[in-house]
Design a protein around this motif. Structure first.
Motif, PDB file in Angstrom:
ATOM      1  N   ARG A   1       0.765  -1.294   0.025  1.00 31.23           N
ATOM      2  CA  ARG A   1      -0.175   0.019  -0.239  1.00 31.23           C
ATOM      3  C   ARG A   1       1.115   1.155  -0.193  1.00 31.23           C
ATOM      4  O   ARG A   1       0.801   2.263  -0.626  1.00 31.23           O
ATOM      5  CB  ARG A   1      -1.050   0.061   1.182  1.00 31.23           C
ATOM      6  N   ARG A   2       1.989   1.142   0.740  1.00 30.47           N
ATOM      7  CA  ARG A   2       2.863   2.484   0.788  1.00 30.47           C
ATOM      8  C   ARG A   2       3.487   2.641  -0.573  1.00 30.47           C
ATOM      9  O   ARG A   2       3.520   3.956  -0.939  1.00 30.47           O
ATOM     10  CB  ARG A   2       4.032   1.995   1.827  1.00 30.47           C
ATOM     11  N   SER A   3       3.997   1.722  -1.222  1.00 32.81           N
ATOM     12  CA  SER A   3       4.533   1.791  -2.450  1.00 32.81           C
ATOM     13  C   SER A   3       3.696   2.253  -3.590  1.00 32.81           C
ATOM     14  O   SER A   3       3.994   2.929  -4.444  1.00 32.81           O
ATOM     15  CB  SER A   3       5.151   0.429  -3.014  1.00 32.81           C
ATOM     16  N   ARG A   4       2.225   1.777  -3.504  1.00 32.15           N
ATOM     17  CA  ARG A   4       1.440   2.186  -4.544  1.00 32.15           C
ATOM     18  C   ARG A   4       0.993   3.812  -3.969  1.00 32.15           C
ATOM     19  O   ARG A   4       0.728   4.546  -5.101  1.00 32.15           O
ATOM     20  CB  ARG A   4       0.237   1.318  -4.438  1.00 32.15           C
ATOM     21  N   LEU A   5       1.051   4.248  -2.927  1.00 32.28           N
ATOM     22  CA  LEU A   5       0.824   5.604  -2.689  1.00 32.28           C
ATOM     23  C   LEU A   5       1.897   6.336  -2.878  1.00 32.28           C
ATOM     24  O   LEU A   5       1.668   7.597  -3.447  1.00 32.28           O
ATOM     25  CB  LEU A   5       0.473   5.666  -1.183  1.00 32.28           C
ATOM     26  N   ALA A   6       3.022   5.837  -2.842  1.00 30.74           N
ATOM     27  CA  ALA A   6       4.133   6.610  -3.262  1.00 30.74           C
ATOM     28  C   ALA A   6       4.393   7.019  -4.969  1.00 30.74           C
ATOM     29  O   ALA A   6       4.743   7.814  -5.285  1.00 30.74           O
ATOM     30  CB  ALA A   6       5.515   5.898  -3.141  1.00 30.74           C
TER      31      ALA A   6
END
Length: 83
Positions: free
Chosen positions: A49-54
């Motif tokens: 999820r963090r990488s997708r938000l990045a």
């Protein structure tokens, strides 16, 4: 000629064999393994999820550097974390 030790079952132990206490997983060890694997699974989901938000926060130049279009980044960024 060598002698052969007879192995027979006597109650809860095998006679003639040595058992290590760690050879049999206990309920506590199984529970700890389950909790650890669950925590690792959740950590992987959160990292995804963090990488997708990045991706959503990257500039067009940064996206161009990694070979992703703004449309692809937006599509990927809006996917649910479990997908």
């Amino acid at each position: 000629m060598d002698t052969i030790e007879t192995i027979r079952y006597a109650g809860t132990e095998w006679i003639g064999q040595t058992q290590r206490p760690s050879a049999r997983p206990t309920h506590g060890r199984r529970l700890m393994r389950l909790v650890r694997s669950l925590a690792m699974w959740v950590a992987r989901l959160l990292e995804r999820r963090r990488s997708r938000l990045a991706l959503l926060e990257m500039t067009d130049e940064q996206l161009k550097d990694i070979g992703v279009s703004r449309c692809d980044a937006h599509r990927e960024g809006l996917r649910p974390f479990w997908d």
